[in-house]
Write a protein that holds these residues in place. Structure first.
Motif, short mmCIF file in Angstrom:
data_model
loop_
_atom_site.label_atom_id
_atom_site.label_comp_id
_atom_site.label_asym_id
_atom_site.label_seq_id
_atom_site.Cartn_x
_atom_site.Cartn_y
_atom_site.Cartn_z
N VAL A 1 0.87 -1.17 0.00
CA VAL A 1 0.00 0.00 0.00
C VAL A 1 0.90 1.22 0.00
O VAL A 1 1.76 1.35 0.87
CB VAL A 1 -0.92 0.03 1.25
CG1 VAL A 1 -1.80 1.27 1.23
CG2 VAL A 1 -1.75 -1.24 1.34
N GLU A 2 0.73 2.08 -0.99
CA GLU A 2 1.52 3.31 -1.08
C GLU A 2 0.62 4.46 -1.50
O GLU A 2 -0.09 4.35 -2.50
CB GLU A 2 2.63 3.17 -2.13
CG GLU A 2 3.80 2.33 -1.69
CD GLU A 2 4.90 2.32 -2.75
OE1 GLU A 2 4.86 3.14 -3.68
OE2 GLU A 2 5.79 1.47 -2.62
N ASN A 3 0.63 5.53 -0.73
CA ASN A 3 -0.14 6.73 -1.07
C ASN A 3 -1.60 6.41 -1.40
O ASN A 3 -2.15 6.87 -2.39
CB ASN A 3 0.50 7.47 -2.25
CG ASN A 3 1.91 7.86 -1.96
OD1 ASN A 3 2.26 8.21 -0.84
ND2 ASN A 3 2.77 7.79 -2.97
N ASP A 4 -2.24 5.60 -0.57
CA ASP A 4 -3.64 5.21 -0.74
C ASP A 4 -3.90 4.38 -2.00
O ASP A 4 -5.04 4.27 -2.45
CB ASP A 4 -4.57 6.43 -0.73
CG ASP A 4 -4.60 7.12 0.62
OD1 ASP A 4 -4.45 6.43 1.64
OD2 ASP A 4 -4.80 8.34 0.65
N SER A 5 -2.86 3.83 -2.61
CA SER A 5 -3.00 2.91 -3.74
C SER A 5 -2.62 1.51 -3.28
O SER A 5 -1.73 1.34 -2.46
CB SER A 5 -2.11 3.32 -4.91
OG SER A 5 -2.56 4.52 -5.47
N TYR A 6 -3.30 0.52 -3.83
CA TYR A 6 -3.11 -0.87 -3.43
C TYR A 6 -2.56 -1.65 -4.62
O TYR A 6 -3.17 -1.65 -5.69
CB TYR A 6 -4.44 -1.48 -2.98
CG TYR A 6 -5.04 -0.75 -1.81
CD1 TYR A 6 -4.87 -1.22 -0.53
CD2 TYR A 6 -5.76 0.43 -1.99
CE1 TYR A 6 -5.41 -0.56 0.56
CE2 TYR A 6 -6.30 1.11 -0.91
CZ TYR A 6 -6.12 0.62 0.35
OH TYR A 6 -6.66 1.28 1.42
N LYS A 7 -1.44 -2.33 -4.44
CA LYS A 7 -0.86 -3.16 -5.49
C LYS A 7 -1.25 -4.61 -5.22
O LYS A 7 -0.88 -5.18 -4.19
CB LYS A 7 0.66 -3.02 -5.50
CG LYS A 7 1.34 -3.79 -6.61
CD LYS A 7 2.84 -3.52 -6.60
CE LYS A 7 3.55 -4.19 -7.75
NZ LYS A 7 5.01 -3.89 -7.72
N ILE A 8 -2.03 -5.19 -6.15
CA ILE A 8 -2.57 -6.54 -5.99
C ILE A 8 -2.05 -7.43 -7.13
O ILE A 8 -2.04 -7.01 -8.28
CB ILE A 8 -4.12 -6.53 -6.09
CG1 ILE A 8 -4.74 -5.39 -5.31
CG2 ILE A 8 -4.70 -7.88 -5.70
CD1 ILE A 8 -4.43 -5.35 -3.87
N ALA A 9 -1.65 -8.63 -6.78
CA ALA A 9 -1.20 -9.58 -7.80
C ALA A 9 -2.41 -10.17 -8.53
O ALA A 9 -3.40 -10.55 -7.90
CB ALA A 9 -0.40 -10.71 -7.16
N ALA A 10 -2.31 -10.22 -9.84
CA ALA A 10 -3.28 -10.94 -10.67
C ALA A 10 -2.54 -12.16 -11.22
O ALA A 10 -1.35 -12.33 -10.97
CB ALA A 10 -3.79 -10.05 -11.80
N LYS A 11 -3.25 -13.01 -11.94
CA LYS A 11 -2.58 -14.19 -12.49
C LYS A 11 -1.40 -13.77 -13.37
O LYS A 11 -0.34 -14.35 -13.31
CB LYS A 11 -3.56 -15.04 -13.29
CG LYS A 11 -2.93 -16.32 -13.78
CD LYS A 11 -3.92 -17.23 -14.44
CE LYS A 11 -3.24 -18.52 -14.86
NZ LYS A 11 -4.18 -19.41 -15.51
N LYS A 12 -1.61 -12.72 -14.15
CA LYS A 12 -0.54 -12.19 -15.00
C LYS A 12 -0.46 -10.69 -14.75
O LYS A 12 -1.34 -9.94 -15.16
CB LYS A 12 -0.83 -12.47 -16.47
CG LYS A 12 0.22 -11.94 -17.41
CD LYS A 12 -0.16 -12.18 -18.85
CE LYS A 12 0.84 -11.49 -19.76
NZ LYS A 12 0.38 -11.48 -21.14
N GLY A 13 0.54 -10.26 -14.01
CA GLY A 13 0.73 -8.84 -13.76
C GLY A 13 0.17 -8.38 -12.43
O GLY A 13 -0.19 -9.20 -11.57
N PHE A 14 0.11 -7.07 -12.28
CA PHE A 14 -0.38 -6.45 -11.06
C PHE A 14 -1.48 -5.45 -11.39
O PHE A 14 -1.46 -4.81 -12.43
CB PHE A 14 0.75 -5.68 -10.35
CG PHE A 14 1.90 -6.55 -9.94
CD1 PHE A 14 1.83 -7.31 -8.78
CD2 PHE A 14 3.05 -6.61 -10.71
CE1 PHE A 14 2.89 -8.11 -8.39
CE2 PHE A 14 4.12 -7.41 -10.33
CZ PHE A 14 4.04 -8.16 -9.17
#
Length: 103
Positions: free
Chosen positions: A58-71
């Motif tokens: 979590v950075e600056n109110d953004s969420y980085k989530i893993a998908a099957k291919k990519g983020f």
């Protein structure tokens, strides 16, 4: 949201839903689960070894989530009341990012 899809497919679905309606998903840890809606996101196509749906950071109110291919980078995540999602108040037992996943 089906996190087994590619990041670009997920973001296409979010965009198609429109900013007002958003796409429903759940954010969960070992103790709680909260309904949320994704209203804005973009994709990063990169190979990785994370599980789909895993919250990476979590950075600056953004969420980085893993998908099957990519983020998927979620820039606008809202709780059931339509307010901006806040980890500390919306999931009270949150300890660290490794506990959270999107399902």
């Amino acid at each position: 949201i089906n996190w087994q899809c590619s990041s670009s497919q997920i973001c296409d679905i979010v965009r198609a839903s429109g900013i007002r309606s958003g796409i429903a998903t759940f954010i969960a840890n070992n103790e709680n689960r909260s309904a949320v809606k994704v209203h804005g996101a973009y994709s990063i196509d990169r190979k990785h070894k994370y599980n789909p749906g895993q919250l990476i950071c979590v950075e600056n109110d953004s969420y980085k989530i893993a998908a099957k291919k990519g983020f998927v980078i979620i820039e606008d995540l809202r709780n059931e009341k339509g307010n901006k999602f806040n980890i500390s108040s919306d999931i009270s037992s949150f300890n660290n990012n490794k506990d959270l996943k999107f399902v």
